[in-house]
Design a protein around this motif. Structure first.
Motif, PDB file in Angstrom:
ATOM      1  N   ASN A 243     -33.348  54.927 -35.837  1.00  0.00           N
ATOM      2  CA  ASN A 243     -34.426  55.635 -36.488  1.00  0.00           C
ATOM      3  C   ASN A 243     -33.892  56.304 -37.737  1.00  0.00           C
ATOM      4  N   GLN A 245     -34.852  58.664 -39.226  1.00  0.00           N
ATOM      5  CA  GLN A 245     -34.943  60.118 -39.147  1.00  0.00           C
ATOM      6  C   GLN A 245     -33.682  60.738 -38.597  1.00  0.00           C
ATOM      7  N   THR A 246     -32.984  59.988 -37.747  1.00  0.00           N
ATOM      8  CA  THR A 246     -31.825  60.611 -37.114  1.00  0.00           C
ATOM      9  C   THR A 246     -30.700  60.874 -38.091  1.00  0.00           C
ATOM     10  N   LYS A 253     -28.891  68.008 -33.514  1.00  0.00           N
ATOM     11  CA  LYS A 253     -28.080  67.151 -32.659  1.00  0.00           C
ATOM     12  C   LYS A 253     -27.130  67.960 -31.805  1.00  0.00           C
TER      13      LYS A 253
ATOM     14  N   HIS B 174     -38.019  66.073 -26.989  1.00  0.00           N
ATOM     15  CA  HIS B 174     -38.275  65.310 -28.204  1.00  0.00           C
ATOM     16  C   HIS B 174     -36.993  65.115 -29.003  1.00  0.00           C
ATOM     17  N   SER B 177     -34.795  62.595 -27.273  1.00  0.00           N
ATOM     18  CA  SER B 177     -35.229  61.194 -27.343  1.00  0.00           C
ATOM     19  C   SER B 177     -34.778  60.538 -28.626  1.00  0.00           C
ATOM     20  N   ARG B 178     -34.472  61.358 -29.649  1.00  0.00           N
ATOM     21  CA  ARG B 178     -34.017  60.753 -30.893  1.00  0.00           C
ATOM     22  C   ARG B 178     -32.515  60.495 -30.890  1.00  0.00           C
ATOM     23  N   SER B 179     -31.857  60.851 -29.811  1.00  0.00           N
ATOM     24  CA  SER B 179     -30.415  60.644 -29.770  1.00  0.00           C
ATOM     25  C   SER B 179     -30.093  59.689 -28.636  1.00  0.00           C
TER      26      SER B 179
END
Lengths: 666, 190
Positions: A243, A245-246, A253, B174, B177-179
């Motif tokens: 993604n 965005q990451t 993080k 949320h 979930s992006r990691s």
């Protein structure tokens, strides 16, 4: 107010502060469907789903057990009260499902016993973290894959050949272990040894057609390879979708960055100091985009970048030309020179590229630089292997015309390709081992992650060359298995000696995805194209191998179809061959259908993306509403000191009502 | 391994397999390691005993972990809140940290582990303690006040969607979930 909090699990309704009630998920747990409703839900599911649902609930063991017992009681009540006649069909189905489940359990238990390197992987994970561990896990995956392909080839091709083999009376000296030629020419290791006849057992009438077996085994092997690669690639993509965005937002993080696998105290302290440095760096970072470069500086940057790319491509081209001319003049010379040269090139040129990388270091963030380096190395390897393939394929064709050197050529045709393959394999391993040792002395602990650059670059090449060779040397997977074992231990030893885990975690899962993709795209597709050319266009050798006497290898299959045509019971096979596999229309229609389905899925994804954005905005707005209402309530409460108890109850009920309306909106 | 297998009855083993994400071998191994934490006399009634937190923290898998106290406290069902764990708590913990646990349950428990004051949200104090655990507890290893404030501000900016100054469970999930690396790094295997 004693906070309700998640720390008091299953204690029933405690006093909750208003803030907690408005929090979406906590609210759900607090006034969740009562246990009755939950149990009713669970009782209506099938038993497998029920087990999974109970496993997923974040409660203590005792609570889960209670729920499970209540659900079972509910189910028995239902079945007693509703007197449904259980069909014998459903009973059978249930029994088969149960036995299948038990079989699967037993199988997984046995497979667990066969796990390789369980302890070593745990130690590596404990000392160096998950990212390094993922590389070794990937190596293990490749190894199991090779074991599977070895078994397939061995059982269907080699065993029949061994039954019908001739004695080998060629001399043997130690040099053959390195070159792979000589004594080994007349063993099952090479394509040339396989007979083109049908092997018959004298008593029964069943015969084993070697030609068909060869093609079909290799064909099915490639199909299985293809499907498993596509499946792993898809699974990996879905889990680790890159993604964009990451890449922004490095602070959030921190919430998920701690690696619980690390169990060594020194490694923990090291990771903590790395994280600290990272945090300090990110706090004081001046991103490159923010810098306003003058036009001159920008041009200079682009020029340097172009120059480096030109240099890399030039070096790659020079290497290819060198390899080509060396192989042309190599017909009579020692067979060892070419493999050594190729291996040396493959090992040394990436160092040159890394040096170029030093020049560009100031322009790019580290991960982009790494990707660039990876691209260049992969390109170099593709180029060299491409040239070698081209040479081998053409050489096979042209040498056909040299009738004078028939006997010599025969051996060369069949064996040269894989002799060099084997030698290539060996030399990669030996030289990489040397390189490891040099690496260890030269590069100190801080650059620990550099090691894995070479690790990654090395593997696609190896995997690729094995797949090409497999047609001509069916037992090549055995070689690969040995080489993977050696690589594993060499890497492990060098890793253990290297005192520090890599400084920056290289997004292990995304690297794995990229790597599987590399395995599929240049590696596997390249192999498929080389195989296709070999099978359809090239004439097989006339003196040796299972396809002697045919004009092209695919004629074996068409010949078989002709034979089948005469039997009436197998006409459907013939029909499939001519109308489905042999026709262009069928594949065209299939492609169109696949494209349409892909387009539909793409549109669905776009729609979902828009939905996510809208929901995001909605949540922000609701947060603002919440703040507004809170402030209002606060002012109300402060303006009326000591409200009567009924009013307090009323206002908390009002809260509950507001929560209901908020959550139902969501 | 044979001795401990005979002590854990088959139906209980089956029940644990159904209620947790652990496989049979993992449960048996957990049983073995848990009984090693008890003294010889206590091993007979392993299912009723509670092991004090100090003993649990001698396990090599937990010894060096900066979140070890929180892990014990979150998974312990002890009435006194002293962090002592029974065998079933131990299995609960291993189940959440196992390979087959789903990402939702891992993130749920990660949230609870990071919620140092157990109030159901991650507010500034929780985040401060989290950052201190990540960087090390010593005086020279902590970040300065201003750096800490800035860092927490950044975190809240990126993860707090409804802007209430705290991170609740949904927002946390949320971020998780992006990691994609989270599920593989949130693992403890015996």
């Amino acid at each position: 107010l004693k906070g309700w909090g998640l720390g008091q699990r299953g204690r029933g309704e405690g006093q909750a502060s208003p803030m907690m009630l408005l929090d979406g998920y906590n609210f759900f747990l607090y006034i969740s469907p009562t246990e009755e409703k939950l149990i009713k839900n669970l009782a209506s599911m099938s038993s497998r789903e029920r087990v999974k649902a109970i496993q997923k609930t974040p409660k203590t063991m005792k609570e889960k057990r209670d729920i499970r017992n209540k659900v079972l009681m509910e189910k028995t009540k239902k079945s007693v009260s509703s007197s449904i006649q259980i069909n014998c069909c459903t009973q059978c189905l249930y029994k088969t499902a149960l036995s299948y489940q038990q079989f699967k359990n037993g199988l997984s238990e046995y497979l667990h016993l066969l796990q390789l390197w369980q302890k070593t992987l745990k130690v590596i994970g404990g000392k160096f973290g998950t990212s390094v561990l993922s590389y070794f896990v990937f190596l293990k995956w490749l190894l199991t894959f090779n074991i599977f392909s070895f078994l397939v080839n061995f059982s269907f091709i080699t065993i029949p050949q061994l039954i019908a083999s001739e004695p080998n009376n060629l001399p043997f000296n130690g040099l053959e272990l390195l070159t792979g030629a000589g004594y080994f020419k007349k063993t099952v290791l090479y394509y040339g040894f396989y007979t083109n006849s049908t092997i018959t057992k004298t008593e029964n009438n069943s015969s084993y057609n070697m030609q068909l077996a060869y093609i079909f085994t290799i064909g099915i092997y490639f199909i299985i390879c293809f499907f498993s690669l596509v499946y792993s690639m898809a699974k990996s993509f879905r889990k680790n979708f890159i993604n964009p965005q990451t890449y922004s937002g490095s602070a959030a993080k921190l919430l998920c960055i701690w690696d619980f696998n690390i169990t060594n105290e020194k490694a923990v302290k090291l990771k903590q100091s790395n994280l600290r440095t990272q945090m300090k760096e990110s706090l004081s970072e001046v991103t490159l985009e923010v810098l306003n470069l003058s036009l001159k500086q920008r041009i200079a940057r682009i020029a340097v970048h172009l120059l480096v790319w030109m240099a890399s491509l030039g070096i790659a081209a020079a290497c290819c030309a060198g390899v080509y001319f060396l192989s042309r003049n190599n017909l009579q010379a020692a067979t060892l020179v070419l493999p050594i040269v190729v291996s040396l090139l493959n090992l040394l040129i990436p160092f040159c590229f890394a040096l170029f990388g030093l020049i560009e270091k100031f322009q790019y963030p580290r991960h982009q630089l790494y990707l660039l380096l990876l691209c260049r190395n992969v390109f170099l390897k593709i180029a060299i292997i491409g040239i070698l393939c081209y040479y081998w394929l053409n050489d096979v064709a042209t040498s056909e015309k040299e009738v004078k050197f028939c006997s010599l050529m025969c051996t060369n045709l069949c064996h040269k390709t894989h002799g060099q393959e084997l030698a290539l394999n060996y030399f990669h391993i030996i030289l990489s081992k040397h390189q490891e040792i040099c690496d260890h002395w030269r590069i100190r602990c801080v650059k620990g992650d550099r090691r894995f650059h070479t690790f990654l670059d090395f593997l696609p090449c190896l995997f690729f060359s094995c797949r090409i060779g497999i047609f001509f040397a069916p037992l090549m997977p055995a070689m690969q298995i040995i080489s993977f074992f050696i690589i594993f231990y060499v890497k492990k030893v060098s890793l253990m000696r290297n005192c520090q885990p890599p400084r920056k975690v290289w997004r292990a899962s995304q690297m794995t995805t990229l790597f599987i993709f590399l395995l599929f795209f240049p590696s596997f597709t390249g192999v498929l194209s080389v195989m296709a050319v070999t099978i359809w266009r090239r004439t097989p050798s006339k003196q040796c191998g299972p396809f002697q006497g045919l004009t092209s290898i695919i004629d074996a299959v068409s010949g078989w179809i002709h034979i089948l045509d005469s039997y009436s019971s197998s006409k459907w096979v013939v029909w499939i061959y001519y109308n489905l596999i042999g026709s262009v229309h069928f594949f065209f229609i299939l492609t169109v259908i696949v494209l349409i389905i892909t387009y539909l899925y793409w549109q669905i994804i776009e729609g979902r993306r828009i939905m996510v954005r809208l929901l995001h905005e909605q949540i922000i707005n609701e947060g603002k509403d919440k703040m507004f209402l809170l402030n209002k309530l606060r002012t109300l409460q402060t303006s009326k000191p000591d409200p009567p108890k009924e009013q307090q109850e009323v206002s908390s009920k009002a809260w509950v009502f507001l929560c209901c309306s908020h959550s139902s909106d969501k | 391994m044979g001795g401990s297998a005979s002590q854990l009855p088959r139906d209980l083993l089956g029940e644990y397999q159904e209620l947790t994400f652990l496989s049979k071998q993992e449960i048996l191994l957990a049983h073995k390691r848990f009984s090693e934490l008890l003294s010889k006399e206590e091993r007979e009634s392993i299912l009723q005993k509670r092991v004090p937190k100090s003993q649990i923290l001698t396990l090599p898998e937990l010894r060096a972990n900066p979140f070890r106290d929180r892990i014990c406290r979150v998974f312990s069902t002890s009435e006194d809140g002293d962090g002592s764990m029974s065998f079933e708590d131990f299995l609960d913990m291993l189940s959440v940290f196992s390979d087959s646990a789903t990402s939702e349950i891992k993130s749920h428990y990660a949230f609870r582990i990071f919620d140092f004051d157990d109030d159901g949200t991650l507010d500034r104090k929780d985040l401060e303690k989290l950052v201190n655990c990540l960087t090390g507890e010593g005086d020279e290893t902590r970040l300065s006040e201003s750096e800490m404030d800035q860092l927490i501000q950044n975190i809240l900016e990126e993860s707090d969607i409804d802007k209430d100054g705290t991170i609740n469970l949904s927002e946390f999930q949320h971020v998780i979930s992006r990691s994609p690396d989270f599920a593989s790094s949130f693992k403890i295997v015996l």
